[in-house]
Design a protein around this motif. Structure first.
Motif, PDB file in Angstrom:
ATOM      1  N   TRP A 175     -10.802  18.975   2.110  1.00  0.00           N
ATOM      2  CA  TRP A 175     -10.116  18.279   3.202  1.00  0.00           C
ATOM      3  C   TRP A 175      -8.695  17.886   2.813  1.00  0.00           C
ATOM      4  N   ALA A 182      -5.269  18.754   4.710  1.00  0.00           N
ATOM      5  CA  ALA A 182      -4.343  17.722   5.159  1.00  0.00           C
ATOM      6  C   ALA A 182      -2.932  18.013   4.676  1.00  0.00           C
ATOM      7  N   LEU A 184      -8.960  13.159   4.840  1.00  0.00           N
ATOM      8  CA  LEU A 184      -7.700  13.691   5.377  1.00  0.00           C
ATOM      9  C   LEU A 184      -6.541  12.742   5.076  1.00  0.00           C
ATOM     10  N   LEU A 221      -2.372  12.794   5.291  1.00  0.00           N
ATOM     11  CA  LEU A 221      -2.123  12.613   6.732  1.00  0.00           C
ATOM     12  C   LEU A 221      -2.000  11.122   7.043  1.00  0.00           C
TER      13      LEU A 221
END
Ligand code: SAH
Length: 284
Positions: free
Chosen positions: A174, A178, A200, A205
């Motif tokens: 993940w 991201a 994320l 992010l």
């Protein structure tokens, strides 16, 4: 051509031969999103083996008298195992049936269609694959969210939030997703949404990254929740939004303010400049 006749004939479509399995995508729910091949297969199949995601309106198009075989979860009972389903398809085809294996969305997108087709190939059963409109594209479009928009993203990742056994999605990097800064579209995401959002954000992010959850896309019970990454898990739980739901993460979600055509039909105004004029001028 006489314009009144323009729609009178369909293109030549392949015949559905006895002893064949057609592995067909039913789209996200709206029967209007079926392909011509899917429609033909429904009209000709001797048996329709379908899963829970295939909409009622689609199943209603099956030939009267076709045997309808449900191969999904029901009432909390475990679903038939994948080998059971594949064996059933082989047996039905060998018995000389026109076997329609109907799956929600696209059969080759998180739908185990590849596994079933491999089993058919191993058994020497002839098959055809008919792609369908996948939830991660068509479902989002029904919520007014484009999978790509040149002012928002140049790539889109389709990711599963579930591993094969239903456990946390530890097979997905993940953080790497991201860091790419592109749109992320997550199937089967509701169960592990908190863990996914945390990962994320750990990958860079911002908590303010827009997120949309589209539930039962393209059905009369479609529901959309727009929020941001930092609060998505709590917001989803509080809203009671239900599976099946597709989750979009990234700037494409902002476009919804301008592209929610369904909302517009209900009288909600569309924002002609959902990304802000600066973005438009930059790429102008
Ligand atoms: N083959 C399917 C995906 C199967 S995995 C396809 O191409 O669409 C099942 C997941 O698909 C669900 O958990 C959900 O994330 C998504 N999905 C399928 N139909 C949907 C719908 N009508 N609305 C929202 N999500 C949907």
């Amino acid at each position: 051509m006489d314009p009144s006749r323009r729609n009178a004939t369909l293109p030549d479509l392949p015949a559905f031969e006895p002893g064949w399995v057609w592995l067909v995508g039913a789209g996200p729910g709206d029967p209007g999103l079926l392909t011509l091949l899917a429609h033909r297969a429904l009209g000709e199949a001797d048996c329709v083996v379908h899963d829970a995601l295939v909409g009622e309106g689609v199943l209603a198009l099956a030939r009267p008298g076709a045997e309808m075989i449900y191969a999904g979860k029901r009432g909390g009972k475990p679903s038939p195992s994948q080998p059971d389903i594949s064996n059933r398809l082989v047996a039905l085809a060998r018995a000389g049936g026109k076997v329609l294996r109907l799956k929600g969305g696209d059969p080759f997108v998180f739908g185990r269609g590849g596994e079933e087709a491999l089993a058919l190939a191993r058994a020497g059963v002839p098959f055809r694959v008919v792609p369908g409109i996948t939830a991660g594209i068509g479902g989002l479009a029904y919520a007014g969210i484009p999978a790509t928009h040149r002012d928002a993203n140049h790539a889109v990742a389709f990711v599963t939030g579930h591993m094969a056994g239903g456990d946390a999605p530890d097979g997905v990097d993940w953080r790497a997703l991201a860091s790419g800064g592109q749109a992320i579209v997550i199937y089967m995401a509701l169960k592990h949404l908190a863990a996914i959002a945390t990962e994320l954000m750990a990958g860079g992010l911002a908590a303010s990254t827009p997120v949309a959850i589209v539930s039962r896309a393209s059905t009369p019970r479609q529901r959309v929740l727009e929020t941001v990454l930092g609060t998505v898990a709590g917001d989803a739980a509080a809203s009671g939004i239900e599976a099946p739901a597709i989750v979009a993460v990234g700037g494409i979600v902002r476009l919804r303010a301008g592209l929610d055509w369904m909302g517009a039909m209900e009288g909600r105004p569309l924002d002609p400049d959902p990304l802000g004029r600066d973005a438009a001028r930059r790429t102008g």
